[in-house]
Design a protein around this motif. Structure first.
Motif, PDB file in Angstrom:
ATOM      1  N   LYS A 117      -9.606 -12.687  -3.311  1.00 24.84           N
ATOM      2  CA  LYS A 117     -10.407 -12.509  -2.102  1.00 24.84           C
ATOM      3  C   LYS A 117     -10.437 -11.042  -1.708  1.00 24.84           C
ATOM      4  O   LYS A 117      -9.680 -10.228  -2.209  1.00 24.84           O
ATOM      5  N   LYS A 118     -11.304 -10.695  -0.771  1.00 24.41           N
ATOM      6  CA  LYS A 118     -11.482  -9.320  -0.336  1.00 24.41           C
ATOM      7  C   LYS A 118     -10.182  -8.745   0.225  1.00 24.41           C
ATOM      8  O   LYS A 118      -9.513  -9.366   1.032  1.00 24.41           O
ATOM      9  N   ILE A 119      -9.832  -7.510  -0.221  1.00 20.74           N
ATOM     10  CA  ILE A 119      -8.591  -6.873   0.223  1.00 20.74           C
ATOM     11  C   ILE A 119      -8.812  -6.242   1.592  1.00 20.74           C
ATOM     12  O   ILE A 119      -9.793  -5.518   1.806  1.00 20.74           O
ATOM     13  N   PRO A 120      -7.907  -6.456   2.538  1.00 26.04           N
ATOM     14  CA  PRO A 120      -8.050  -5.843   3.862  1.00 26.04           C
ATOM     15  C   PRO A 120      -8.054  -4.315   3.769  1.00 26.04           C
ATOM     16  O   PRO A 120      -7.380  -3.725   2.922  1.00 26.04           O
ATOM     17  N   ARG A 121      -8.817  -3.696   4.663  1.00 24.71           N
ATOM     18  CA  ARG A 121      -8.913  -2.240   4.656  1.00 24.71           C
ATOM     19  C   ARG A 121      -7.547  -1.576   4.873  1.00 24.71           C
ATOM     20  O   ARG A 121      -7.254  -0.526   4.290  1.00 24.71           O
ATOM     21  N   GLU A 122      -6.686  -2.207   5.672  1.00 34.15           N
ATOM     22  CA  GLU A 122      -5.358  -1.647   5.912  1.00 34.15           C
ATOM     23  C   GLU A 122      -4.561  -1.555   4.617  1.00 34.15           C
ATOM     24  O   GLU A 122      -3.828  -0.572   4.399  1.00 34.15           O
ATOM     25  N   TYR A 123      -4.709  -2.542   3.752  1.00 36.12           N
ATOM     26  CA  TYR A 123      -3.988  -2.545   2.498  1.00 36.12           C
ATOM     27  C   TYR A 123      -4.436  -1.367   1.608  1.00 36.12           C
ATOM     28  O   TYR A 123      -3.615  -0.681   0.982  1.00 36.12           O
ATOM     29  N   VAL A 124      -5.756  -1.173   1.576  1.00 36.75           N
ATOM     30  CA  VAL A 124      -6.312  -0.080   0.769  1.00 36.75           C
ATOM     31  C   VAL A 124      -5.838   1.270   1.315  1.00 36.75           C
ATOM     32  O   VAL A 124      -5.453   2.161   0.549  1.00 36.75           O
ATOM     33  N   SER A 125      -5.831   1.413   2.641  1.00 30.62           N
ATOM     34  CA  SER A 125      -5.373   2.667   3.254  1.00 30.62           C
ATOM     35  C   SER A 125      -3.902   2.925   2.935  1.00 30.62           C
ATOM     36  O   SER A 125      -3.493   4.056   2.635  1.00 30.62           O
ATOM     37  N   ALA A 126      -3.098   1.866   3.002  1.00 27.20           N
ATOM     38  CA  ALA A 126      -1.675   2.005   2.691  1.00 27.20           C
ATOM     39  C   ALA A 126      -1.480   2.414   1.228  1.00 27.20           C
ATOM     40  O   ALA A 126      -0.610   3.239   0.906  1.00 27.20           O
ATOM     41  N   LEU A 127      -2.302   1.850   0.349  1.00 26.23           N
ATOM     42  CA  LEU A 127      -2.210   2.195  -1.070  1.00 26.23           C
ATOM     43  C   LEU A 127      -2.568   3.667  -1.304  1.00 26.23           C
ATOM     44  O   LEU A 127      -1.894   4.368  -2.067  1.00 26.23           O
ATOM     45  N   ILE A 128      -3.608   4.148  -0.642  1.00 22.86           N
ATOM     46  CA  ILE A 128      -4.013   5.556  -0.790  1.00 22.86           C
ATOM     47  C   ILE A 128      -2.904   6.484  -0.302  1.00 22.86           C
ATOM     48  O   ILE A 128      -2.553   7.470  -0.955  1.00 22.86           O
ATOM     49  N   LYS A 129      -2.317   6.143   0.853  1.00 28.12           N
ATOM     50  CA  LYS A 129      -1.221   6.958   1.392  1.00 28.12           C
ATOM     51  C   LYS A 129      -0.015   6.932   0.454  1.00 28.12           C
ATOM     52  O   LYS A 129       0.598   7.966   0.158  1.00 28.12           O
ATOM     53  N   GLY A 130       0.333   5.747  -0.004  1.00 31.85           N
ATOM     54  CA  GLY A 130       1.489   5.610  -0.875  1.00 31.85           C
ATOM     55  C   GLY A 130       1.309   6.336  -2.194  1.00 31.85           C
ATOM     56  O   GLY A 130       2.246   6.978  -2.692  1.00 31.85           O
ATOM     57  N   GLN A 131       0.110   6.269  -2.766  1.00 37.03           N
ATOM     58  CA  GLN A 131      -0.161   6.968  -4.023  1.00 37.03           C
ATOM     59  C   GLN A 131      -0.031   8.477  -3.843  1.00 37.03           C
ATOM     60  O   GLN A 131       0.471   9.183  -4.724  1.00 37.03           O
ATOM     61  N   GLY A 132      -0.455   8.973  -2.681  1.00 40.38           N
ATOM     62  CA  GLY A 132      -0.318  10.395  -2.386  1.00 40.38           C
ATOM     63  C   GLY A 132       1.138  10.821  -2.308  1.00 40.38           C
ATOM     64  O   GLY A 132       1.517  11.876  -2.830  1.00 40.38           O
ATOM     65  N   TYR A 133       1.986  10.015  -1.650  1.00 39.62           N
ATOM     66  CA  TYR A 133       3.421  10.329  -1.568  1.00 39.62           C
ATOM     67  C   TYR A 133       4.060  10.339  -2.956  1.00 39.62           C
ATOM     68  O   TYR A 133       4.934  11.162  -3.253  1.00 39.62           O
ATOM     69  N   ALA A 134       3.634   9.415  -3.818  1.00 42.33           N
ATOM     70  CA  ALA A 134       4.201   9.341  -5.164  1.00 42.33           C
ATOM     71  C   ALA A 134       3.763  10.523  -6.025  1.00 42.33           C
ATOM     72  O   ALA A 134       4.564  11.090  -6.779  1.00 42.33           O
ATOM     73  N   ASP A 135       2.499  10.920  -5.908  1.00 47.92           N
ATOM     74  CA  ASP A 135       1.944  11.962  -6.783  1.00 47.92           C
ATOM     75  C   ASP A 135       2.309  13.371  -6.334  1.00 47.92           C
ATOM     76  O   ASP A 135       2.547  14.247  -7.174  1.00 47.92           O
ATOM     77  N   ARG A 136       2.360  13.591  -5.021  1.00 45.34           N
ATOM     78  CA  ARG A 136       2.546  14.960  -4.540  1.00 45.34           C
ATOM     79  C   ARG A 136       3.961  15.264  -4.065  1.00 45.34           C
ATOM     80  O   ARG A 136       4.399  16.409  -4.113  1.00 45.34           O
ATOM     81  N   MET A 137       4.675  14.241  -3.596  1.00 42.19           N
ATOM     82  CA  MET A 137       6.020  14.469  -3.059  1.00 42.19           C
ATOM     83  C   MET A 137       7.104  13.829  -3.925  1.00 42.19           C
ATOM     84  O   MET A 137       8.290  13.944  -3.626  1.00 42.19           O
ATOM     85  N   TYR A 138       6.701  13.136  -4.985  1.00 40.72           N
ATOM     86  CA  TYR A 138       7.632  12.546  -5.956  1.00 40.72           C
ATOM     87  C   TYR A 138       8.666  11.630  -5.274  1.00 40.72           C
ATOM     88  O   TYR A 138       9.838  11.633  -5.627  1.00 40.72           O
ATOM     89  N   MET A 139       8.215  10.855  -4.303  1.00 42.06           N
ATOM     90  CA  MET A 139       9.130   9.975  -3.569  1.00 42.06           C
ATOM     91  C   MET A 139       9.423   8.710  -4.364  1.00 42.06           C
ATOM     92  O   MET A 139       8.656   8.308  -5.252  1.00 42.06           O
ATOM     93  N   SER A 140      10.522   8.045  -4.033  1.00 38.67           N
ATOM     94  CA  SER A 140      10.891   6.786  -4.683  1.00 38.67           C
ATOM     95  C   SER A 140      10.098   5.634  -4.073  1.00 38.67           C
ATOM     96  O   SER A 140       9.481   5.765  -3.006  1.00 38.67           O
ATOM     97  N   LYS A 141      10.167   4.499  -4.752  1.00 37.37           N
ATOM     98  CA  LYS A 141       9.450   3.316  -4.281  1.00 37.37           C
ATOM     99  C   LYS A 141       9.929   2.906  -2.894  1.00 37.37           C
ATOM    100  O   LYS A 141       9.135   2.643  -1.981  1.00 37.37           O
ATOM    101  N   LYS A 142      11.252   2.840  -2.700  1.00 37.74           N
ATOM    102  CA  LYS A 142      11.800   2.411  -1.410  1.00 37.74           C
ATOM    103  C   LYS A 142      11.512   3.443  -0.318  1.00 37.74           C
ATOM    104  O   LYS A 142      11.221   3.081   0.835  1.00 37.74           O
ATOM    105  N   ALA A 143      11.577   4.731  -0.662  1.00 41.40           N
ATOM    106  CA  ALA A 143      11.305   5.771   0.331  1.00 41.40           C
ATOM    107  C   ALA A 143       9.848   5.711   0.789  1.00 41.40           C
ATOM    108  O   ALA A 143       9.548   5.915   1.972  1.00 41.40           O
TER     109      ALA A 143
END
Length: 220
Positions: A117-143
């Motif tokens: 089913k259609k993914i909520p916009r909040e989920y997509v926004s959280a994914l974009i933010k999380g991907q940025g933290y992983a790619d640019r700040m090298y953070m861990s999954k839990k962090a």
């Protein structure tokens, strides 16, 4: 007429005027000799005046000075142009990386949407933010999860943060290694201290396996 020759002519004509004046004063005292002496005196000053040769020399020197100034100005402009080009290139590279991240996240979201089913916009926004933290700040999954759900951070819901963590594309071992290198190079920490910082709940929150990978590859 070059300058040394003009000075010589000036002195010679001035000397002639002086001798005529003295001779006339001591002998005849006629006015025409005084007039001749005055003419030689005035002519001596004219020898120091402007001549075609002098104008040519000055024009030549001025041309050399202008060429030198033009060359320096051109070098400065070229240097500024290179600096601006470098800044534009860095800005373009940064924008390109951000667009690439957003494109990959959007692609992942569309792929998930097609299978459920259609993914909520909040989920997509959280994914974009999380991907940025992983790619640019090298953070861990839990962090990243804590940052996404924190009231002092992004304030996403636990469900949106969980969706983001499950869909982030990252090599957590390499993120841990990058963090370990930062601690070693910037804070000169020992391997044991780095391991503790990587696994601490008050530090980077990597798993023991991820921290071990980082320590083992720290100096390779």
């Amino acid at each position: 007429m070059i300058l040394p020759l003009r000075i010589l002519m000036f002195l010679l004509m001035l000397a002639i005027a002086y001798f005529i004046f003295r001779w006339n004063k001591n002998n005849s005292g006629k006015k025409r000799w005084y007039a001749l002496a005055i003419i030689f005196a005035l002519a001596s000053f004219g020898a120091l005046g402007d001549t075609p040769e002098a104008r040519h020399q000055e024009a030549k020197e001025s041309s050399i000075s202008e060429k030198s100034s033009s060359s320096e100005k051109r070098k400065i402009e070229e240097s500024m142009s290179k600096s601006m080009s470098s800044l534009k290139s860095e800005k373009s590279a940064s924008e390109s990386k951000n667009k690439k991240i957003a494109k990959e996240v959007s692609k992942a979201a569309k792929s998930s949407e097609s299978s459920s089913k259609k993914i909520p916009r909040e989920y997509v926004s959280a994914l974009i933010k999380g991907q940025g933290y992983a790619d640019r700040m090298y953070m861990s999954k839990k962090a990243i999860y804590d940052q996404l759900t924190s009231n002092y951070g992004e304030k996403f819901s636990p469900e949106a943060a969980t969706y983001a963590i499950n869909n982030i594309k990252a090599n957590w071992n390499k993120n841990a290694l990058q963090k370990a290198k930062d601690y070693q190079e910037e804070q000169n920490m020992s391997p044991d201290a780095i391991y503790d910082q990587l696994t601490s709940d008050y530090g980077e929150q990597f798993t023991p396996d991820e921290a071990n990978y980082a320590i083992q590859h720290l100096n390779k």
